[in-house]
Structures are given as structure tokens and as C-alpha cells.
Design a protein around this motif. Structure first.
Motif, PDB file in Angstrom:
ATOM      1  N   GLY A  42       0.813  -1.213   0.000  1.00  0.00           N
ATOM      2  CA  GLY A  42       0.000   0.000   0.000  1.00  0.00           C
ATOM      3  C   GLY A  42       0.846   1.262   0.000  1.00  0.00           C
ATOM      4  N   LEU A  88       2.457   1.539  -3.507  1.00  0.00           N
ATOM      5  CA  LEU A  88       1.486   1.921  -4.534  1.00  0.00           C
ATOM      6  C   LEU A  88       0.971   3.339  -4.354  1.00  0.00           C
ATOM      7  CD1 LEU A  88      -0.625  -1.367  -4.829  1.00  0.00           C
ATOM      8  CD2 LEU A  88       0.953  -0.430  -6.531  1.00  0.00           C
ATOM      9  N   GLN A 123      -7.613   3.315  -6.426  1.00  0.00           N
ATOM     10  CA  GLN A 123      -6.613   2.343  -5.967  1.00  0.00           C
ATOM     11  C   GLN A 123      -7.297   1.030  -5.574  1.00  0.00           C
ATOM     12  OE1 GLN A 123      -3.233   2.113  -6.462  1.00  0.00           O
ATOM     13  NE2 GLN A 123      -2.717   3.757  -5.069  1.00  0.00           N
ATOM     14  N   PHE A 177      -7.036  -2.373  -7.806  1.00  0.00           N
ATOM     15  CA  PHE A 177      -6.419  -3.486  -7.083  1.00  0.00           C
ATOM     16  C   PHE A 177      -7.317  -4.718  -7.161  1.00  0.00           C
ATOM     17  CE2 PHE A 177      -5.464  -6.025  -3.346  1.00  0.00           C
ATOM     18  CZ  PHE A 177      -4.072  -5.987  -3.291  1.00  0.00           C
ATOM     19  N   SER A 234      -3.247   5.037 -10.126  1.00  0.00           N
ATOM     20  CA  SER A 234      -3.679   3.712  -9.667  1.00  0.00           C
ATOM     21  C   SER A 234      -3.391   2.594 -10.663  1.00  0.00           C
ATOM     22  CB  SER A 234      -5.183   3.744  -9.370  1.00  0.00           C
ATOM     23  OG  SER A 234      -5.469   4.685  -8.384  1.00  0.00           O
ATOM     24  N   ALA A 290      -1.709  -0.502  -9.457  1.00  0.00           N
ATOM     25  CA  ALA A 290      -2.522  -1.398  -8.624  1.00  0.00           C
ATOM     26  C   ALA A 290      -3.179  -2.483  -9.462  1.00  0.00           C
ATOM     27  CB  ALA A 290      -3.574  -0.607  -7.863  1.00  0.00           C
ATOM     28  N   MET A 321      -1.112  -5.537  -9.786  1.00  0.00           N
ATOM     29  CA  MET A 321      -0.864  -6.276  -8.551  1.00  0.00           C
ATOM     30  C   MET A 321      -1.654  -7.579  -8.485  1.00  0.00           C
ATOM     31  SD  MET A 321       1.504  -4.732  -7.059  1.00  0.00           S
ATOM     32  CE  MET A 321       2.101  -4.084  -8.606  1.00  0.00           C
ATOM     33  N   VAL A 330      -4.904  -1.147   1.170  1.00  0.00           N
ATOM     34  CA  VAL A 330      -4.178  -0.353   0.172  1.00  0.00           C
ATOM     35  C   VAL A 330      -4.904   0.963  -0.089  1.00  0.00           C
ATOM     36  CG1 VAL A 330      -3.539  -0.273  -2.279  1.00  0.00           C
ATOM     37  CG2 VAL A 330      -2.994  -2.293  -0.922  1.00  0.00           C
ATOM     38  N   THR A 361      -3.572   4.727   0.848  1.00  0.00           N
ATOM     39  CA  THR A 361      -3.515   5.737  -0.215  1.00  0.00           C
ATOM     40  C   THR A 361      -4.223   7.020   0.226  1.00  0.00           C
ATOM     41  OG1 THR A 361      -3.401   4.059  -1.941  1.00  0.00           O
ATOM     42  CG2 THR A 361      -4.138   6.245  -2.607  1.00  0.00           C
TER      43      THR A 361
END
Length: 194
Positions: A13, A16, A50, A54, A121, A124, A127, A146, A150
Motif C-alpha cells: 500500500g 502503490l 486504488q 487493485f 492507480s 494497482a 498487482m 491499500v 492511499t
């Protein structure tokens, strides 16, 4: 979900969120009116994107990896590649911005904040390769962590932006890149030795 899971997700987190932090610092320098409620709205938008990116990355890669079990053997290596790519991008951007004092010439409106949220983002999304082995519950918890990190790091960027100025964004991007690279190396080491 154990302590190592939470440590990894928190570091992920932080790594990112460095793009969102840098964007927040630049925003407060470029748009002095971006304080208070406007800063909270911007940070909320960064947090939302984000989290969504993600989870989207996890869903796509998890679905593919579930159908093709052999991919699980390659996931740590793919995670390392994607994390190193993200790390490289952050570090290069950070080094470049150390030499620049340019600020953007636009209005900080909903459209601009949405574009910033998406652009900060994108890492993310990749990920999913890091989190493909997570259950839905673990991925959801990770996404929330995360996103929350952020949000708070973005708020800090807005608060500290006037004092820190634009030059700090390069340093934070480099730190974020180093964190992401370290997470990638950790994933591969755990896969090989544990």
C-alpha cells in the motif's frame, strides 16, 4: 491472514500510494485552492481508484490462474516482473522530477482529479499477479488496506505540500519504487525457499 500478510500488504500500500502522494504534493503547489474539503475529495478519489484497480487486477488474474493451475508456478516470477516494472517506472519518474520544477497549468476540477486517480492507480491493476493466490476475503482486506493507506498518504501529501514543495515528489517516487522492488524479491525468495 497472518502478521506477514498484513506487513506485506501495508508495504504494498505504501509503495502503490507514492504516485498519489506525489500528485497530492504537486496539486497543493500548483493549485493553492486544493486544501481542506477539496483535498479530502481528491484523496477519496485516489483511494477509490486504488481499491477498484487493485480488486480488478486480482479478479482478472485469479480467474485466469484458477482455470490454468500451472500459472501458479509462474505467479511469483510474474509478480517480480510487474513489481520491478512498476518500481523502475517510479524510480525513473522520481529521478526525472528531481531535475524539474515544472507544475501543470490546468484547473483542478472533477475531470482532472479523475484522470489523476486513474493514472496514479494503474500500478494497482498489475498487482493481480502479486495477489492471485489470495482468497476473495484476503484480496478484499488487502484492497481496503491499500486504499486506506492511499487516502491517508494523499492527505499527508496535501498537508505537507506547501512545506515540502515539488522536489520531494521525486524522492518519494524513488522510495516507493524501492519498496515495490523489495516486495517482488521477497515474493520470489519465499516461493523458492519456503
Amino acid at each position: 491472514m497472518d502478521l506477514m500478510f498484513f506487513i506485506t500488504v501495508v508495504l504494498l500500500g505504501i509503495g502503490l500510494s507514492m504516485d498519489a502522494f506525489s500528485t497530492s504534493v504537486v496539486n497543493v503547489v500548483s493549485f493553492p485552492e486544493s486544501k481542506g474539503t477539496k483535498a479530502v475529495r481528491c484523496a477519496s478519489m485516489y483511494m477509490l481508484f486504488q481499491f477498484v484497480f487493485f480488486m480488478l487486477g486480482w479478479a482478472i488474474i485469479h480467474a485466469v490462474a484458477t482455470k490454468f493451475k500451472i500459472l501458479y508456478y509462474f505467479m511469483p516470477w510474474l509478480a517480480l516482473l510487474f513489481l520491478l516494472r512498476s518500481a523502475w517506472s517510479l524510480i525513473v519518474d522520481g529521478v526525472i522530477s528531481l531535475d524539474e520544477d515544472k507544475v501543470q497549468d490546468a484547473e483542478l476540477d472533477f475531470k482532472e482529479v479523475t484522470i489523476q486517480g486513474i493514472m496514479s492507480s494503474l500500478d494497482a491493476l498489475s498487482m493481480g499477479f502479486v495477489t492471485a493466490y489470495f482468497s476473495f476475503k484476503a484480496a478484499l482486506v488487502a484492497g481496503i488496506i491499500v486504499g486506506t493507506i492511499t487516502f491517508f498518504i494523499s492527505i499527508y501529501g496535501f498537508c505537507a505540500g506547501e512545506k515540502l514543495g515539488v522536489r520531494v515528489t521525486g524522492k518519494t517516487a524513488i522510495i516507493g519504487g524501492l519498496i515495490l522492488a523489495a516486495i517482488g524479491i521477497k515474493i520470489v525468495v519465499e516461493f523458492i525457499f519456503f
